[in-house]
Design a protein around this motif. Structure first.
Motif, PDB file in Angstrom:
ATOM      1  N   ILE A   1       4.181  -6.456 -12.945  1.00 61.78           N
ATOM      2  CA  ILE A   1       4.565  -5.395 -12.017  1.00 61.78           C
ATOM      3  C   ILE A   1       3.615  -5.432 -10.824  1.00 61.78           C
ATOM      4  O   ILE A   1       2.411  -5.196 -10.980  1.00 61.78           O
ATOM      5  CB  ILE A   1       4.508  -4.011 -12.682  1.00 61.78           C
ATOM      6  N   VAL A   2       4.144  -5.763  -9.669  1.00 70.00           N
ATOM      7  CA  VAL A   2       3.357  -5.767  -8.429  1.00 70.00           C
ATOM      8  C   VAL A   2       3.631  -4.458  -7.702  1.00 70.00           C
ATOM      9  O   VAL A   2       4.766  -4.176  -7.327  1.00 70.00           O
ATOM     10  CB  VAL A   2       3.736  -6.960  -7.530  1.00 70.00           C
ATOM     11  N   SER A   3       2.606  -3.664  -7.513  1.00 70.58           N
ATOM     12  CA  SER A   3       2.753  -2.388  -6.823  1.00 70.58           C
ATOM     13  C   SER A   3       2.631  -2.607  -5.319  1.00 70.58           C
ATOM     14  O   SER A   3       1.529  -2.694  -4.773  1.00 70.58           O
ATOM     15  CB  SER A   3       1.682  -1.396  -7.295  1.00 70.58           C
ATOM     16  N   VAL A   4       3.785  -2.726  -4.652  1.00 72.90           N
ATOM     17  CA  VAL A   4       3.780  -2.877  -3.192  1.00 72.90           C
ATOM     18  C   VAL A   4       3.143  -1.649  -2.551  1.00 72.90           C
ATOM     19  O   VAL A   4       2.376  -1.752  -1.595  1.00 72.90           O
ATOM     20  CB  VAL A   4       5.224  -3.063  -2.675  1.00 72.90           C
ATOM     21  N   TRP A   5       3.464  -0.498  -3.109  1.00 71.82           N
ATOM     22  CA  TRP A   5       2.884   0.755  -2.630  1.00 71.82           C
ATOM     23  C   TRP A   5       1.355   0.713  -2.699  1.00 71.82           C
ATOM     24  O   TRP A   5       0.664   1.033  -1.732  1.00 71.82           O
ATOM     25  CB  TRP A   5       3.424   1.919  -3.463  1.00 71.82           C
ATOM     26  N   GLY A   6       0.829   0.306  -3.851  1.00 71.16           N
ATOM     27  CA  GLY A   6      -0.615   0.297  -4.040  1.00 71.16           C
ATOM     28  C   GLY A   6      -1.314  -0.731  -3.180  1.00 71.16           C
ATOM     29  O   GLY A   6      -2.366  -0.455  -2.583  1.00 71.16           O
ATOM     30  N   ILE A   7      -0.752  -1.923  -3.106  1.00 69.24           N
ATOM     31  CA  ILE A   7      -1.362  -2.990  -2.311  1.00 69.24           C
ATOM     32  C   ILE A   7      -1.395  -2.606  -0.840  1.00 69.24           C
ATOM     33  O   ILE A   7      -2.346  -2.920  -0.121  1.00 69.24           O
ATOM     34  CB  ILE A   7      -0.586  -4.309  -2.521  1.00 69.24           C
ATOM     35  N   SER A   8      -0.365  -1.907  -0.396  1.00 68.72           N
ATOM     36  CA  SER A   8      -0.291  -1.521   1.015  1.00 68.72           C
ATOM     37  C   SER A   8      -1.279  -0.417   1.366  1.00 68.72           C
ATOM     38  O   SER A   8      -1.501  -0.148   2.548  1.00 68.72           O
ATOM     39  CB  SER A   8       1.131  -1.046   1.344  1.00 68.72           C
ATOM     40  N   ARG A   9      -1.855   0.239   0.367  1.00 69.78           N
ATOM     41  CA  ARG A   9      -2.798   1.335   0.614  1.00 69.78           C
ATOM     42  C   ARG A   9      -4.180   1.049   0.028  1.00 69.78           C
ATOM     43  O   ARG A   9      -4.980   1.965  -0.147  1.00 69.78           O
ATOM     44  CB  ARG A   9      -2.248   2.639   0.026  1.00 69.78           C
ATOM     45  N   ASP A  10      -4.441  -0.216  -0.243  1.00 70.04           N
ATOM     46  CA  ASP A  10      -5.720  -0.614  -0.825  1.00 70.04           C
ATOM     47  C   ASP A  10      -6.821  -0.508   0.235  1.00 70.04           C
ATOM     48  O   ASP A  10      -6.835  -1.251   1.218  1.00 70.04           O
ATOM     49  CB  ASP A  10      -5.611  -2.047  -1.350  1.00 70.04           C
ATOM     50  N   LYS A  11      -7.737   0.412   0.043  1.00 67.96           N
ATOM     51  CA  LYS A  11      -8.782   0.657   1.039  1.00 67.96           C
ATOM     52  C   LYS A  11      -9.739  -0.523   1.183  1.00 67.96           C
ATOM     53  O   LYS A  11     -10.388  -0.677   2.224  1.00 67.96           O
ATOM     54  CB  LYS A  11      -9.556   1.937   0.683  1.00 67.96           C
TER      55      LYS A  11
END
Length: 503
Positions: A403-413
């Protein structure tokens, strides 16, 4: 006696099952466990809440993974899924692990083995056939059609008295625009859905996505034999028939038009008729190619058309609506977009031309920032078919779902900076370094129609924003919030309530 014998058989079978999967458990033990377990059946009592709070759920699992080496383990009964957030690992997976995870089989009940969801053995051939149909030459030929569709969208908003009359649901109008655009550009059929946004196909497509999302979070409904006995299956198949009927009508109409057309391939495998009329759309390309051996069967044509109708409509619609919502929240950014439109067009009543689009630099950055913060598809699903070592050193057992979290990767600080949750279009300036940007996936199985989608989004926004100001409650801080629900795509719960004022 029989009871004891049965118990012994069950115990022995379970021991054998565990023994055969000992390598899976050995490697899985080295991966951090998710904060909440997802059981096999029954215990997902709050699936509705999960679907309607998907951002919170994704955020929780993403944060956990990022704090634990970029991995999180999720057991769904006996099935192992691993969430990954490290960009290096994500790029490796998207480039090398092309098989879709077992959960995608549920979506195939709608689209069959269409290229986007097909097993690799089927996808390889279909991808080769699809790529020429989405060449820049063909996409650019759609420009005038999209310009006209965007103009029609703006006019219908006024005709339906949605300008200066308060809040309304933008979703039905925007999705009607994208469906009409897809039908005309990709399928060669002009059906003005914008004039009738409450049409049966749009409702059926929306219902199908909602029903499928509901099934995904109710694991006991995964087996077809159980799902087909449930009350929801009746609604599902009724909506599916509506979608099939339109698809079959389009295909048969187009096949009749092309029955006497011979084919000729150019150097890019783009089909042109021997008559003066060139092939105009995606569907014509596939139908003519199917006259030769190795082309698409009627069933395969239906699968690809349905995929494009559904995916092409929903992804672009979500992107357009999210962008309009964000511009309502940040009126200063909206004013910058409007001023750019004024500078490019000179006079706002001047018809939009092909060469204008490349000049909308700031609007393009706004669209990218919207896609980054609120990707229409928040998750990408893959599967490793054999034991695989990741770039960061973790080894995944064979048949593990990814499961690749596009949401999470796009908000990775760590990769987007401390303001990763904030709306800042200028982070996409040419001289800025960004994190991993994958709203349309990446690698060999990326979205084949992503250039078309971006073009459609840009056209619609110019058509609306050159005439109307989007009004809504301004965001109090730099980090925008949109209350969303999960229906395969990630959409606003209120169907994008906005208000428009004439400029």
């Amino acid at each position: 006696m029989n009871v004891y014998l049965f118990a012994v058989v069950v115990i022995l079978w379970y021991m054998l099952y565990r023994y055969r999967r000992r390598r899976v458990y050995e490697l899985a033990a080295l991966i951090p466990t998710a904060p909440e377990k997802i059981p096999y059946v029954g215990a997902l009592q709050h699936s509705y809440n999960i679907m309607n709070n998907i951002i919170d759920l994704i955020h929780k699992y993403t944060d956990f993974a990022q704090n634990n080496g970029g991995f999180v383990k999720i057991w769904v009964g006996p099935m192992l899924y691993v969430g990954i957030t490290n960009p290096e690992d994500v790029e490796f997976i998207l480039k090398n692990c092309l098989e879709k995870a077992d959960i995608v089989k549920l979506i195939r009940s709608i689209v069959g083995n269409a290229g986007i969801f097909a097993p690799v053995s089927i996808w390889t051939r279909r991808r080769k056939l699809l790529i020429p149909a989405f060449s820049p030459k063909i996409i650019n030929s759609f420009m005038n059609i999209l310009i006209n569709q965007s103009e029609e969208l703006a006019k219908q908003l006024s005709r339906h008295k949605k300008v200066g009359t308060g809040r309304f649901e933008a979703w039905s109008f925007i999705s009607a625009y994208t469906l009409g655009s897809v039908c005309e550009t990709a399928l060669g059929i002009r059906i003005n859905y914008v004039q009738n946004p409450d049409n049966k196909f749009l409702k059926a497509a929306t219902n199908l996505f909602a029903l499928m999302a509901d099934r995904i979070f109710q694991v006991w409904l995964w087996p077809d034999v159980i799902y087909n006995c449930s009350s929801k299956s009746t609604e599902f198949y009724e909506n599916l028939k509506t979608v099939y009927d339109l698809t079959d009508e389009i295909i048969q109409t187009k096949k009749e038009e092309l029955k006497d057309e011979d084919i000729q391939l150019d150097s890019d495998s783009v089909i042109f008729g021997q008559s003066p009329k060139k092939v105009r759309c995606f569907l014509e390309h596939l139908i003519l190619l199917s006259k030769n051996s190795g082309g698409f069967t009627d069933v395969e044509l239906r699968e690809e058309v349905i995929t494009f109708l559904l995916a092409g409509t929903d992804t672009s619609s979500v992107a357009i609506c999210n962008t309009l919502t964000l511009l309502a929240k940040y009126p200063k950014e909206q004013e910058k977009v409007y001023q750019e439109i004024v500078e490019v067009l000179g006079e706002l009543d001047r018809p939009l031309e092909k060469d204008d689009l490349k000049e909308f630099k700031y609007l393009e950055r706004v669209i990218k920032e919207s896609l980054r913060l609120f990707p229409p598809a928040p998750l990408l699903i893959r599967k490793v078919t054999e034991e695989t070592s990741m770039p960061t050193g973790v080894t995944l057992p064979a048949d593990t779902g990814i499961i690749v979290s596009v949401w999470g990767i796009s908000r990775d600080k760590k990769h987007w900076g401390p303001d990763a949750d904030c709306f800042n279009p200028d982070r996409f300036l040419p001289d800025r370094k960004t994190g991993l940007f994958i709203p349309f996936s990446s690698g060999p199985r990326n979205c084949v129609g992503y250039q078309y989608a971006l073009l459609s989004v840009k056209m619609a926004l110019v058509g609306v924003l050159r005439r109307y100001k989007v009004v809504g409650q301004e965001e109090e801080g730099p980090a925008p919030k949109i209350d969303t629900k999960f229906t395969i795509m990630m959409k606003a719960k209120d169907n994008y309530q906005i208000a428009l004022e004439a400029r």
